[in-house]
Design a protein around this motif. Structure first.
Motif, mmCIF file in Angstrom:
data_model
loop_
_atom_site.group_PDB
_atom_site.id
_atom_site.type_symbol
_atom_site.label_atom_id
_atom_site.label_comp_id
_atom_site.label_asym_id
_atom_site.label_seq_id
_atom_site.Cartn_x
_atom_site.Cartn_y
_atom_site.Cartn_z
ATOM 1 N N GLN A 15 -3.154 16.486 -10.885
ATOM 2 C CA GLN A 15 -2.983 15.425 -9.889
ATOM 3 C C GLN A 15 -2.046 15.871 -8.767
ATOM 4 O O GLN A 15 -2.266 15.541 -7.599
ATOM 5 C CB GLN A 15 -2.464 14.149 -10.561
ATOM 6 N N ALA A 16 -1.028 16.639 -9.111
ATOM 7 C CA ALA A 16 -0.116 17.172 -8.091
ATOM 8 C C ALA A 16 -0.858 18.128 -7.163
ATOM 9 O O ALA A 16 -0.643 18.113 -5.938
ATOM 10 C CB ALA A 16 1.073 17.872 -8.747
ATOM 11 N N GLU A 17 -1.739 18.928 -7.714
ATOM 12 C CA GLU A 17 -2.524 19.862 -6.908
ATOM 13 C C GLU A 17 -3.425 19.101 -5.934
ATOM 14 O O GLU A 17 -3.545 19.465 -4.762
ATOM 15 C CB GLU A 17 -3.367 20.740 -7.830
ATOM 16 N N THR A 18 -4.040 18.020 -6.409
ATOM 17 C CA THR A 18 -4.879 17.198 -5.536
ATOM 18 C C THR A 18 -4.047 16.574 -4.423
ATOM 19 O O THR A 18 -4.430 16.607 -3.247
ATOM 20 C CB THR A 18 -5.590 16.095 -6.349
ATOM 21 N N ALA A 19 -2.901 15.995 -4.781
ATOM 22 C CA ALA A 19 -2.030 15.365 -3.779
ATOM 23 C C ALA A 19 -1.561 16.379 -2.747
ATOM 24 O O ALA A 19 -1.537 16.097 -1.538
ATOM 25 C CB ALA A 19 -0.831 14.700 -4.467
ATOM 26 N N GLU A 20 -1.186 17.563 -3.202
ATOM 27 C CA GLU A 20 -0.753 18.601 -2.268
ATOM 28 C C GLU A 20 -1.904 18.998 -1.347
ATOM 29 O O GLU A 20 -1.711 19.214 -0.147
ATOM 30 C CB GLU A 20 -0.212 19.817 -3.015
ATOM 31 N N GLY A 40 6.593 12.783 -7.760
ATOM 32 C CA GLY A 40 5.192 12.718 -8.163
ATOM 33 C C GLY A 40 4.241 12.938 -7.011
ATOM 34 O O GLY A 40 4.352 13.908 -6.259
ATOM 35 N N THR A 41 3.296 12.012 -6.854
ATOM 36 C CA THR A 41 2.306 12.091 -5.782
ATOM 37 C C THR A 41 2.980 12.238 -4.426
ATOM 38 O O THR A 41 2.555 13.025 -3.578
ATOM 39 C CB THR A 41 1.428 10.821 -5.773
ATOM 40 N N MET A 42 4.058 11.480 -4.240
ATOM 41 C CA MET A 42 4.718 11.438 -2.935
ATOM 42 C C MET A 42 5.319 12.793 -2.564
ATOM 43 O O MET A 42 5.180 13.252 -1.432
ATOM 44 C CB MET A 42 5.768 10.327 -2.934
ATOM 45 N N ALA A 43 5.969 13.434 -3.512
ATOM 46 C CA ALA A 43 6.547 14.750 -3.253
ATOM 47 C C ALA A 43 5.450 15.781 -3.018
ATOM 48 O O ALA A 43 5.558 16.624 -2.117
ATOM 49 C CB ALA A 43 7.446 15.180 -4.413
ATOM 50 N N ALA A 44 4.381 15.705 -3.806
ATOM 51 C CA ALA A 44 3.299 16.685 -3.678
ATOM 52 C C ALA A 44 2.584 16.562 -2.335
ATOM 53 O O ALA A 44 2.309 17.563 -1.675
ATOM 54 C CB ALA A 44 2.312 16.528 -4.834
ATOM 55 N N VAL A 45 2.285 15.332 -1.904
ATOM 56 C CA VAL A 45 1.585 15.168 -0.626
ATOM 57 C C VAL A 45 2.483 15.605 0.528
ATOM 58 O O VAL A 45 2.017 16.240 1.485
ATOM 59 C CB VAL A 45 1.048 13.730 -0.441
ATOM 60 N N CYS A 46 3.763 15.303 0.444
ATOM 61 C CA CYS A 46 4.696 15.733 1.499
ATOM 62 C C CYS A 46 4.836 17.254 1.520
ATOM 63 O O CYS A 46 4.874 17.855 2.599
ATOM 64 C CB CYS A 46 6.062 15.076 1.307
ATOM 65 N N ARG A 47 4.905 17.865 0.349
ATOM 66 C CA ARG A 47 5.002 19.329 0.276
ATOM 67 C C ARG A 47 3.792 19.972 0.944
ATOM 68 O O ARG A 47 3.916 20.926 1.716
ATOM 69 C CB ARG A 47 5.123 19.759 -1.192
ATOM 70 N N ALA A 99 -4.432 8.968 -8.053
ATOM 71 C CA ALA A 99 -4.191 8.407 -9.382
ATOM 72 C C ALA A 99 -2.815 7.756 -9.442
ATOM 73 O O ALA A 99 -1.843 8.287 -8.919
ATOM 74 C CB ALA A 99 -4.295 9.499 -10.440
ATOM 75 N N GLY A 100 -2.748 6.589 -10.061
ATOM 76 C CA GLY A 100 -1.482 5.875 -10.161
ATOM 77 C C GLY A 100 -1.614 4.695 -11.103
ATOM 78 O O GLY A 100 -2.544 4.625 -11.890
ATOM 79 N N GLY A 101 -0.708 3.769 -10.985
ATOM 80 C CA GLY A 101 -0.692 2.620 -11.878
ATOM 81 C C GLY A 101 -0.586 1.313 -11.119
ATOM 82 O O GLY A 101 -1.191 1.135 -10.061
ATOM 83 N N HIS A 102 0.239 0.419 -11.639
ATOM 84 C CA HIS A 102 0.377 -0.911 -11.061
ATOM 85 C C HIS A 102 0.856 -0.879 -9.604
ATOM 86 O O HIS A 102 0.375 -1.650 -8.767
ATOM 87 C CB HIS A 102 1.341 -1.762 -11.897
ATOM 88 N N GLY A 103 1.817 -0.017 -9.309
ATOM 89 C CA GLY A 103 2.319 0.068 -7.937
ATOM 90 C C GLY A 103 1.242 0.511 -6.972
ATOM 91 O O GLY A 103 1.103 -0.034 -5.871
ATOM 92 N N THR A 104 0.447 1.502 -7.394
ATOM 93 C CA THR A 104 -0.654 1.989 -6.563
ATOM 94 C C THR A 104 -1.670 0.879 -6.338
ATOM 95 O O THR A 104 -2.153 0.675 -5.217
ATOM 96 C CB THR A 104 -1.321 3.211 -7.228
ATOM 97 N N LEU A 105 -1.979 0.144 -7.395
ATOM 98 C CA LEU A 105 -2.932 -0.958 -7.267
ATOM 99 C C LEU A 105 -2.416 -2.028 -6.304
ATOM 100 O O LEU A 105 -3.169 -2.556 -5.483
ATOM 101 C CB LEU A 105 -3.222 -1.570 -8.634
ATOM 102 N N SER A 106 -1.106 -2.307 -6.353
ATOM 103 C CA SER A 106 -0.559 -3.302 -5.425
ATOM 104 C C SER A 106 -0.676 -2.807 -3.985
ATOM 105 O O SER A 106 -0.980 -3.582 -3.072
ATOM 106 C CB SER A 106 0.899 -3.649 -5.772
ATOM 107 N N GLU A 107 -0.469 -1.515 -3.773
ATOM 108 C CA GLU A 107 -0.580 -0.961 -2.423
ATOM 109 C C GLU A 107 -2.027 -1.000 -1.931
ATOM 110 O O GLU A 107 -2.272 -1.242 -0.740
ATOM 111 C CB GLU A 107 -0.024 0.460 -2.387
ATOM 112 N N ILE A 108 -2.987 -0.802 -2.824
ATOM 113 C CA ILE A 108 -4.401 -0.934 -2.448
ATOM 114 C C ILE A 108 -4.672 -2.373 -2.015
ATOM 115 O O ILE A 108 -5.349 -2.623 -1.024
ATOM 116 C CB ILE A 108 -5.323 -0.511 -3.606
ATOM 117 N N THR A 138 -13.024 15.301 -2.942
ATOM 118 C CA THR A 138 -12.106 16.396 -2.618
ATOM 119 C C THR A 138 -11.091 15.911 -1.578
ATOM 120 O O THR A 138 -11.346 14.927 -0.865
ATOM 121 C CB THR A 138 -12.861 17.601 -2.018
ATOM 122 N N PRO A 139 -9.970 16.631 -1.438
ATOM 123 C CA PRO A 139 -9.021 16.270 -0.379
ATOM 124 C C PRO A 139 -9.656 16.268 1.011
ATOM 125 O O PRO A 139 -9.430 15.341 1.797
ATOM 126 C CB PRO A 139 -7.929 17.330 -0.505
#
Length: 151
Positions: A15-20, A40-47, A99-108, A138-139
């Motif tokens: 998942q980190a690879e996908t986000a990056e 998590g996702t946030m650090a990977a996408v920013c990286r 991929a995420g959980g409750h927080g991700t769903l709330s943001e959707i 894919t990204p």
């Protein structure tokens, strides 16, 4: 454009690879990444975005800008905790949901309320809900879809 990327704080290496990869695509195409600014996702996408010279904005739940991951250019401390989830999709022109959980769903959900196009990549299949979500594989396909939605 600004693209909000949402996803979990605890993720697998895959998942980190996908986000990056999403971050790299967005950075390479000159788009600004908006995210929750932590791990998590946030650090990977920013990286990924930073690796391609992109700009990143982190909308943080706490009161300290220093809580942002090392790849956030513009940390925004809110002191709102989970309520800041409304601000992440609001500050993007479109949303890529990983991929995420409750927080991700709330943001959707907030993305729908604010009328932001949502593209899911590795996110739960939300097509059977009354939500408008495009599914990408894919990204590059995810970034193509948000660009097409805003043309």
């Amino acid at each position: 454009m600004r693209v909000s990327v949402i996803g979990g704080g605890r993720i697998t290496d895959e998942q980190a690879e996908t986000a990056e990869g999403v971050g790299r695509e967005l950075g390479a195409r000159g788009h600004v990444v908006v995210c929750g600014g932590r791990g998590g996702t946030m650090a990977a996408v920013c990286r990924g975005a930073k690796a391609e010279g992109g700009t990143t904005i982190g909308i943080l739940p706490g009161e300290r800008r220093s809580e942002a991951n090392d790849f956030v250019d513009v940390p925004i401390a809110t002191g709102l905790g989970h309520a800041r989830n409304a601000l992440v999709p609001m500050n993007g022109d479109a949303v890529i949901a990983l991929a995420g959980g409750h927080g991700t769903l709330s943001e959707i959900g907030f993305a729908g309320i604010y009328g932001r196009p949502v593209v899911g990549l590795g996110a739960p299949d939300l097509r059977n809900l009354d939500l408008e979500v495009t599914v990408a594989e894919t990204p590059a396909e995810a970034v193509d879809a948000v660009e097409a939605a805003l043309e």
